[in-house]
Design an enzyme around this catalytic site. Sequence first.
Site, PDB file in Angstrom:
ATOM      1  N   GLU A  38      40.227  21.994  37.469  1.00  0.00           N
ATOM      2  CA  GLU A  38      39.717  22.593  38.717  1.00  0.00           C
ATOM      3  C   GLU A  38      39.037  21.550  39.598  1.00  0.00           C
ATOM      4  O   GLU A  38      37.958  21.045  39.260  1.00  0.00           O
ATOM      5  CB  GLU A  38      38.743  23.729  38.392  1.00  0.00           C
ATOM      6  CG  GLU A  38      39.417  25.013  37.989  1.00  0.00           C
ATOM      7  CD  GLU A  38      40.275  25.640  39.085  1.00  0.00           C
ATOM      8  OE1 GLU A  38      39.829  25.685  40.247  1.00  0.00           O
ATOM      9  OE2 GLU A  38      41.390  26.078  38.760  1.00  0.00           O
ATOM     10  N   GLU A  72      31.015  28.616  39.750  1.00  0.00           N
ATOM     11  CA  GLU A  72      32.380  28.081  39.898  1.00  0.00           C
ATOM     12  C   GLU A  72      33.225  28.445  38.673  1.00  0.00           C
ATOM     13  O   GLU A  72      34.400  28.799  38.793  1.00  0.00           O
ATOM     14  CB  GLU A  72      32.321  26.553  40.077  1.00  0.00           C
ATOM     15  CG  GLU A  72      33.646  25.899  40.422  1.00  0.00           C
ATOM     16  CD  GLU A  72      34.271  26.401  41.712  1.00  0.00           C
ATOM     17  OE1 GLU A  72      33.598  26.369  42.745  1.00  0.00           O
ATOM     18  OE2 GLU A  72      35.449  26.844  41.668  1.00  0.00           O
ATOM     19  N   GLU A  81      39.660  34.388  39.162  1.00  0.00           N
ATOM     20  CA  GLU A  81      40.973  34.012  39.734  1.00  0.00           C
ATOM     21  C   GLU A  81      42.076  34.095  38.678  1.00  0.00           C
ATOM     22  O   GLU A  81      43.165  34.582  38.948  1.00  0.00           O
ATOM     23  CB  GLU A  81      40.914  32.588  40.289  1.00  0.00           C
ATOM     24  CG  GLU A  81      40.278  32.494  41.665  1.00  0.00           C
ATOM     25  CD  GLU A  81      40.104  31.051  42.133  1.00  0.00           C
ATOM     26  OE1 GLU A  81      39.406  30.857  43.130  1.00  0.00           O
ATOM     27  OE2 GLU A  81      40.648  30.131  41.484  1.00  0.00           O
ATOM     28  N   LYS A 125      39.008  38.141  44.949  1.00  0.00           N
ATOM     29  CA  LYS A 125      38.909  36.675  44.927  1.00  0.00           C
ATOM     30  C   LYS A 125      37.930  36.177  46.000  1.00  0.00           C
ATOM     31  O   LYS A 125      37.182  35.214  45.771  1.00  0.00           O
ATOM     32  CB  LYS A 125      40.283  36.050  45.166  1.00  0.00           C
ATOM     33  CG  LYS A 125      41.192  36.129  43.958  1.00  0.00           C
ATOM     34  CD  LYS A 125      42.426  35.281  44.188  1.00  0.00           C
ATOM     35  CE  LYS A 125      43.302  35.211  42.969  1.00  0.00           C
ATOM     36  NZ  LYS A 125      44.422  34.287  43.147  1.00  0.00           N
ATOM     37  N   ASP A 126      37.946  36.834  47.181  1.00  0.00           N
ATOM     38  CA  ASP A 126      37.011  36.429  48.247  1.00  0.00           C
ATOM     39  C   ASP A 126      35.559  36.611  47.786  1.00  0.00           C
ATOM     40  O   ASP A 126      34.694  35.785  48.071  1.00  0.00           O
ATOM     41  CB  ASP A 126      37.238  37.258  49.515  1.00  0.00           C
ATOM     42  CG  ASP A 126      38.559  36.909  50.191  1.00  0.00           C
ATOM     43  OD1 ASP A 126      39.182  35.904  49.798  1.00  0.00           O
ATOM     44  OD2 ASP A 126      38.964  37.650  51.109  1.00  0.00           O
TER      45      ASP A 126
END
Length: 121
Positions: A24, A65, A72, A90-91
């Site tokens: 990521e 995060e 996600e 997701k937003d």
Amino acid sequence: MKKPPFHKSVQFTFRGIIWILKNERNFQFHILGLIINLFLIVFLGLSNTETALILLCCFFVLVTETLNTCVEKICDYIQPKFDSRIGIIKDLAGGAVMLATISAICVGALVYWPYLKLLFY
Ligand SMILES: Nc1ncnc2c1ncn2[C@@H]1O[C@H](COP(=O)(O)OP(=O)(O)OP(=O)(O)O)[C@@H](O)[C@H]1O
């Protein structure tokens, strides 16, 4: 399912951390932020309380995060196609990271400002 022994559970958590570190990009940026802050803590000689605040903020961003990536992954697993409901989920997860980052920037500014003032003025 049989529960794994404690040392195995710990091993699984580190597997997760290593996976996110390797895969990521945003997480890698936040790790870079942590390294820069560690340098500043030593270089400016921050107090214990200030160090605790900065570390707490850095790890708060890393935790959000990690949870965002988790959300996600679940979303992509249950609905790989476009779906506006997945979009808002997701937003929201991304918004949590943004809020954590804003709070970290505010705390960082408040803690570092007096030191930077001394250095430059
Ligand atoms: N299946 C989907 N259906 C609808 N909208 C989606 C879908 N997947 C992604 N989106 C939209 O695209 C945005 C980015 O999603 P994506 O999964 O690409 O995350 P990302 O770019 O990896 O995010 P981050 O930078 O937080 O890791 C989401 O916030 C959402 O608005």
